[in-house]
Write an enzyme that holds these catalytic residues in place. Structure first.
Site, PDB file in Angstrom:
ATOM      1  N   SER A  43       0.686  -1.048  -0.224  1.00  0.00           N
ATOM      2  CA  SER A  43      -0.201  -0.081  -0.246  1.00  0.00           C
ATOM      3  C   SER A  43       1.241   1.286  -0.061  1.00  0.00           C
ATOM      4  O   SER A  43       0.073   1.839  -0.110  1.00  0.00           O
ATOM      5  CB  SER A  43      -1.062   0.142   0.927  1.00  0.00           C
ATOM      6  OG  SER A  43      -0.531  -0.632   2.339  1.00  0.00           O
ATOM      7  N   LYS A 110       4.056 -10.950   3.527  1.00  0.00           N
ATOM      8  CA  LYS A 110       3.251 -11.390   3.460  1.00  0.00           C
ATOM      9  C   LYS A 110       2.582 -11.595   2.104  1.00  0.00           C
ATOM     10  O   LYS A 110       3.449 -10.783   1.239  1.00  0.00           O
ATOM     11  CB  LYS A 110       2.496 -10.514   3.839  1.00  0.00           C
ATOM     12  CG  LYS A 110       1.027 -10.760   4.076  1.00  0.00           C
ATOM     13  CD  LYS A 110      -0.353  -9.788   4.563  1.00  0.00           C
ATOM     14  CE  LYS A 110       0.128  -8.451   4.115  1.00  0.00           C
ATOM     15  NZ  LYS A 110      -1.160  -8.295   2.245  1.00  0.00           N
ATOM     16  N   GLU A 179      -9.796  -9.330   4.325  1.00  0.00           N
ATOM     17  CA  GLU A 179      -9.974  -8.238   4.116  1.00  0.00           C
ATOM     18  C   GLU A 179     -10.863  -7.851   2.868  1.00  0.00           C
ATOM     19  O   GLU A 179     -11.548  -8.262   2.023  1.00  0.00           O
ATOM     20  CB  GLU A 179      -9.109  -7.056   2.725  1.00  0.00           C
ATOM     21  CG  GLU A 179      -8.859  -5.663   2.730  1.00  0.00           C
ATOM     22  CD  GLU A 179      -7.665  -5.409   1.349  1.00  0.00           C
ATOM     23  OE1 GLU A 179      -7.981  -3.977   1.066  1.00  0.00           O
ATOM     24  OE2 GLU A 179      -6.601  -5.951   1.579  1.00  0.00           O
TER      25      GLU A 179
END
Length: 274
Positions: A43, A110, A179
């Site tokens: 992000s 991740k 998410e």
């Protein structure tokens, strides 16, 4: 004391706190605030680097920011994202993970996806790499999922998310990000898997929560997802400070005597004489 992977494996019901951080000062603030884990997420491409999505983010960029975050938070568990296509094959995933752990100082990596990445996860964990999974909305492939929208609202997609979570658990992940999925589905997944779940837009029944630092403090104004709670509106404060600084420089009010340095008069006289 930095938590271990083994502690996170056993963190069912612990209500752990994750937050993203991409540099020294924000990671330091996160550690001082007592968060349980820091995520150097891709992000960063949107909130720090100005990309339109996470897809352009490179391994070198994640590595750069992981190093900075580790310097800021030496005692906090640190997870680094594997960027888009860096885990298209197991060999590439191993090379990327090696750099993030050995050079970047990350404790785990991740990656996004479900059953389609299970073999890569299995290979990484067999090599001793702690891996966190990520299902539901997967930003790296958001366009294929219809954009940034809630996933798992119908029976087929909900079943697929549950099956993906179970496949990742079987492949060896130590934890799982959920998410943008409905709260009841996130609760069901959390109940079904033995590893801890980390929710972002997944309701209150996961074992942990994560938010993007720039979202929760109001520094990123590109858009505000419904699931984000702003604990501060920092951007207007920053703008006000910058505007005042510019005004004082232009008016001559800054720097003043209090923010300047003098020298002995005799030294100055001799300097002018010279």
């Amino acid at each position: 004391m930095r938590r271990t992977v083994q502690e996170f494996r056993k963190a069912k019901g612990a209500r752990l706190v994750y937050v993203t951080a991409y540099d020294y000062p924000t990671a330091r603030l996160a550690e001082e605030a007592g968060v349980d884990a820091i995520l150097v997420g891709d992000s960063l491409g949107m909130v720090v680097l100005g990309y339109e999505s996470t897809v352009p983010v490179t391994l070198e960029e994640v590595l750069h920011h992981t190093k900075a975050a580790r310097r800021g938070a030496p005692n906090t568990f640190l997870v680094a994202d594997l960027p888009y296509l860096s885990y298209a094959t197991l060999d590439r995933a191993l090379q990327a993970a090696e750099r993030l752990l050995k050079e970047g100082g990350a404790d785990a990596v991740k990656l996004e996806g479900g059953k389609e990445v299970a073999e890569v996860v299995r290979g990484l964990t067999r090599a001793g790499v702690p891996v966190m999974g990520h299902v539901g909305l997967t930003p790296q492939t958001a366009s294929a999922l219809g954009g940034y929208r809630v996933q798992g609202k119908d029976l087929d997609s909900a079943r697929r998310i549950l099956e993906d979570a179970l496949a990742l658990e079987e492949a060896g992940v130590y934890g799982l990000v959920l998410e943008l999925v409905p709260t009841p589905l996130a609760r069901l997944v959390t109940e079904r898997v033995s590893v801890h779940t980390v929710g972002i837009g997944a309701g209150p029944f996961t074992d942990a929560q994560v938010l993007v630092f720039h979202d929760l403090v109001g520094l990123f104004e590109g858009f505000k997802p419904r699931f984000v709670k702003r604990y501060l509106e920092a951007a207007p404060l920053f703008r006000q400070a910058l505007a005042r600084y510019a005004e004082e420089v232009r008016s001559g009010a800054f720097p003043d005597e209090a923010h300047s340095f003098g020298m002995e008069e005799e030294v100055l006289k001799r300097l002018y004489g010279a």
